[in-house]
Design a protein around this motif. Sequence first.
Motif, PDB file in Angstrom:
ATOM      1  N   PHE A   1       0.829  -1.214   0.000  1.00 13.92           N
ATOM      2  CA  PHE A   1       0.000   0.000   0.000  1.00 13.92           C
ATOM      3  C   PHE A   1       0.860   1.259   0.000  1.00 13.92           C
ATOM      4  CE2 PHE A   1      -1.931  -3.563   2.072  1.00 13.92           C
ATOM      5  CZ  PHE A   1      -3.225  -3.587   1.559  1.00 13.92           C
ATOM      6  N   ARG A   2       0.622   2.105  -0.979  1.00 13.67           N
ATOM      7  CA  ARG A   2       1.315   3.405  -1.000  1.00 13.67           C
ATOM      8  C   ARG A   2       0.342   4.458  -1.507  1.00 13.67           C
ATOM      9  NH1 ARG A   2       6.964   1.604  -4.041  1.00 13.67           N
ATOM     10  NH2 ARG A   2       7.300  -0.217  -2.717  1.00 13.67           N
ATOM     11  N   ARG A   3       0.332   5.611  -0.827  1.00 11.64           N
ATOM     12  CA  ARG A   3      -0.564   6.668  -1.271  1.00 11.64           C
ATOM     13  C   ARG A   3       0.124   7.479  -2.358  1.00 11.64           C
ATOM     14  NH1 ARG A   3      -1.345   8.955   3.098  1.00 11.64           N
ATOM     15  NH2 ARG A   3      -3.362   8.324   3.884  1.00 11.64           N
ATOM     16  N   GLU A   4       0.185   6.893  -3.555  1.00 15.50           N
ATOM     17  CA  GLU A   4       0.790   7.579  -4.691  1.00 15.50           C
ATOM     18  C   GLU A   4      -0.317   8.176  -5.541  1.00 15.50           C
ATOM     19  OE1 GLU A   4       4.522   5.955  -6.427  1.00 15.50           O
ATOM     20  OE2 GLU A   4       3.584   4.048  -5.905  1.00 15.50           O
ATOM     21  N   ARG A   5       0.051   9.044  -6.449  1.00 16.40           N
ATOM     22  CA  ARG A   5      -0.951   9.585  -7.362  1.00 16.40           C
ATOM     23  C   ARG A   5      -1.322   8.485  -8.352  1.00 16.40           C
ATOM     24  NH1 ARG A   5      -1.009  12.225 -11.917  1.00 16.40           N
ATOM     25  NH2 ARG A   5       1.239  12.168 -12.124  1.00 16.40           N
TER      26      ARG A   5
ATOM     27  N   VAL B   1      19.541   4.303  -8.279  1.00 14.99           N
ATOM     28  CA  VAL B   1      19.838   4.168  -6.843  1.00 14.99           C
ATOM     29  C   VAL B   1      18.662   3.547  -6.092  1.00 14.99           C
ATOM     30  CG1 VAL B   1      21.480   6.057  -6.795  1.00 14.99           C
ATOM     31  CG2 VAL B   1      19.077   6.524  -6.308  1.00 14.99           C
ATOM     32  N   ARG B   2      17.515   3.407  -6.761  1.00 11.52           N
ATOM     33  CA  ARG B   2      16.314   2.825  -6.157  1.00 11.52           C
ATOM     34  C   ARG B   2      15.816   3.701  -4.996  1.00 11.52           C
ATOM     35  NH1 ARG B   2      13.638   0.027  -7.698  1.00 11.52           N
ATOM     36  NH2 ARG B   2      13.343  -1.609  -6.186  1.00 11.52           N
ATOM     37  N   GLY B   3      14.507   3.754  -4.831  1.00 10.71           N
ATOM     38  CA  GLY B   3      13.925   4.725  -3.907  1.00 10.71           C
ATOM     39  C   GLY B   3      13.878   4.333  -2.446  1.00 10.71           C
TER      40      GLY B   3
ATOM     41  N   ARG C   1      -0.160   2.395 -11.823  1.00  8.06           N
ATOM     42  CA  ARG C   1       0.225   2.807 -10.476  1.00  8.06           C
ATOM     43  C   ARG C   1      -1.018   2.878  -9.588  1.00  8.06           C
ATOM     44  NH1 ARG C   1       2.234   8.386  -9.719  1.00  8.06           N
ATOM     45  NH2 ARG C   1       4.279   8.074 -10.641  1.00  8.06           N
ATOM     46  N   TYR C   2      -1.015   2.076  -8.551  1.00 11.88           N
ATOM     47  CA  TYR C   2      -2.188   1.954  -7.687  1.00 11.88           C
ATOM     48  C   TYR C   2      -1.790   2.202  -6.245  1.00 11.88           C
ATOM     49  CZ  TYR C   2      -3.491  -0.293 -11.975  1.00 11.88           C
ATOM     50  OH  TYR C   2      -3.689  -0.536 -13.300  1.00 11.88           O
ATOM     51  N   ARG C   3      -2.807   2.407  -5.409  1.00 13.51           N
ATOM     52  CA  ARG C   3      -2.523   2.609  -3.988  1.00 13.51           C
ATOM     53  C   ARG C   3      -2.528   1.282  -3.243  1.00 13.51           C
ATOM     54  NH1 ARG C   3      -5.466   8.477  -2.954  1.00 13.51           N
ATOM     55  NH2 ARG C   3      -3.756   9.627  -3.911  1.00 13.51           N
TER      56      ARG C   3
HETATM   57  P1  AMP Z   1       9.726  -0.915  -5.220  1.00  7.89           P
HETATM   58  O1  AMP Z   1       9.242  -1.602  -3.979  1.00  7.89           O
HETATM   59  O2  AMP Z   1       9.441   0.547  -5.217  1.00  7.89           O
HETATM   60  O3  AMP Z   1      11.109  -1.283  -5.564  1.00  7.89           O
HETATM   61  O4  AMP Z   1       8.803  -1.464  -6.404  1.00  7.89           O
HETATM   62  C1  AMP Z   1       8.998  -2.711  -7.008  1.00  7.89           C
HETATM   63  C2  AMP Z   1       8.013  -2.847  -8.135  1.00  7.89           C
HETATM   64  O5  AMP Z   1       6.686  -2.759  -7.628  1.00  7.89           O
HETATM   65  C3  AMP Z   1       8.087  -1.728  -9.161  1.00  7.89           C
HETATM   66  O6  AMP Z   1       9.033  -2.018 -10.137  1.00  7.89           O
HETATM   67  C4  AMP Z   1       6.682  -1.712  -9.723  1.00  7.89           C
HETATM   68  O7  AMP Z   1       6.553  -2.662 -10.750  1.00  7.89           O
HETATM   69  C5  AMP Z   1       5.842  -2.134  -8.561  1.00  7.89           C
HETATM   70  N1  AMP Z   1       5.177  -0.959  -7.938  1.00  7.89           N
HETATM   71  C6  AMP Z   1       5.689  -0.072  -7.066  1.00  7.89           C
HETATM   72  N2  AMP Z   1       4.777   0.850  -6.729  1.00  7.89           N
HETATM   73  C7  AMP Z   1       3.647   0.546  -7.404  1.00  7.89           C
HETATM   74  C8  AMP Z   1       2.338   1.105  -7.481  1.00  7.89           C
HETATM   75  N3  AMP Z   1       1.984   2.175  -6.776  1.00  7.89           N
HETATM   76  N4  AMP Z   1       1.426   0.504  -8.304  1.00  7.89           N
HETATM   77  C9  AMP Z   1       1.760  -0.586  -9.024  1.00  7.89           C
HETATM   78  N5  AMP Z   1       2.963  -1.159  -8.985  1.00  7.89           N
HETATM   79  C10 AMP Z   1       3.906  -0.609  -8.194  1.00  7.89           C
END
Ligand code: AMP
Length: 536
Positions: A225-229, A375-377, A234-236
């Motif tokens: 779960f992430r509160r992204e736009r 650098v990955r977030g 891209r989903y929450r």
């Molecule tokens: P991260 O945990 O940020 O390294 O994300 C790993 C992978 O999860 C990314 O490469 C995306 O494919 C997927 N991902 C991250 N955030 C989202 C999101 N809000 N909605 C859909 N897929 C996501």
Amino acid sequence: MIKAVRGTRDLLPPETALWNFVEAAARDVFRAYNFQEIRTPIFEETQLFARSVGEETDIVAKEMYTWYDGGENPAILFERAWRSEHERDYDQLKPGDRFTPRLGIDFVGYKNTEVTLIEVKFSAGERIREAANQLLRSRDNWLAVYPTSENPRLVLAIPASQLPQASRLVPPSIEVQPVEVPSDYEPRQSLTLRPENTAGVVRAYIEHKLWERGLQKLYYIGPQFRRERPQKGRYRQFYQIGAEVIGPPSAGSESPARDTEVLEMLATFLDRLGITDWTLELNSVGCPNDRAVFNEALQKALEPVVAKMCADCQRRAVNNPLRVFDCKVPADQPIIDKLPRISQFLDEGCRKHFTEVREILKAVGIPFALNDRLVRGLDYYTRTAFEFTHGALGAQNAILGGGRYDGLSESLGGPQAPGIGFAIGEDRLVMSLKESADAVARKPDVYIAPLGEGMNREAARLARELRRHDLVAELGDESFRLKKSLETASKMGARYALIIGENEVKANAFALKNLETGEQVSVPRSELVRKIQGNG
Ligand code: AMP
């Protein structure tokens, strides 16, 4: 009408068949590499993510779903204690004035059940937010901060053991007053829906002393779960399939061979799904030693240009300069392009590690592209960092990402436990497979059409028999006319229709209609399974 919350969605058939297909393939491929499943809770203490993913990352700074759970509001607790001591003052305050959180300051969980409250009074004119921030800097120690309206005042609940430190942190103009906590106090906890799963896995590794079992190879599948736009891809609430290799260094957890095994497994998995046009982007983000030198160089390089950058970058430049590379603001990109790269600062060990990763990848024939901006977030990454991208996905083209996190266990209070992991964005993966949805969905083998009163019972008996033999059977209803049943059967893509009327039951042989060819034959009950399975 109540709809699904923004950024969330329902996964419906037939697409869900594709999700199952992807997950089954993942389980299958991971098994061959000796990975086993782990399931951690969907929510954890907020602290876990703040300390692993990192306070300065977008995820922790803006995107977490956090709430305060259970227990008693420390403000009420404070109110009770304070009221008993200052009965008269208390009576003079207007209702609603007090103990209401006004600042957007997080509650912070604590580890100790032994709690003491301190009341902090501000002298007039003191800037409450500034003071609160100062107090919050040592976030581990504070349970809550409450401004109150009349005399600006902060209320803090902290573990008693932290009290001496607290008194030191509080500016001299502020009065610190310990208040004993009632014995029935149940703490409130700050909890967060997991924005990623590595932190949870490492927490579990530490909590269950999994190092005693040697090298751990664990995978998970589940929502994050992430509160992204929200936007396409891209989903929450989104789903990740991920894996972690973690263990004591003596079990080989640090070896570049772990990195390449994971990368090679991912390539195998994508190939298995028929995704061939992927690109593996690779970088090394070094270790804490390199990071310190690099941060200094980066800060120096940022100094003359940072004023022209976005507000986020200006903050990052001070708190965590590496995060500048996460910036997506187009105007900042030419500036970022000219900044020094971590690759120029790798120490001997990291350089060797990275060379070996590349050599093994070449040996097993996995193509990759170096990307020294990657650098990955998330803060916990060390050494190898990678992403797989897929052209068909457009802007949100990263299907998966991961890397090493050699210091993560220690930073969460665990033993030394180097590790490497990845998370695949399942939503995006499924999106790139969309065309195959029909192909993987299993259609009914047979549609059973009972004709006339009393036939539902016979149909149910037959359906039970057929399903025992792993045939997919769909049941009509005795009230349906034959025409309607046959139309329904064709629409759902059933291979056969099985007609059950009184005569058929008497003869113990049933009309079986091949819905592709239209051919209809009478089949004795004992031969139905074989015939429908296609062996007769
Ligand atoms: P991260 O945990 O940020 O390294 O994300 C790993 C992978 O999860 C990314 O490469 C995306 O494919 C997927 N991902 C991250 N955030 C989202 C999101 N809000 N909605 C859909 N897929 C996501």
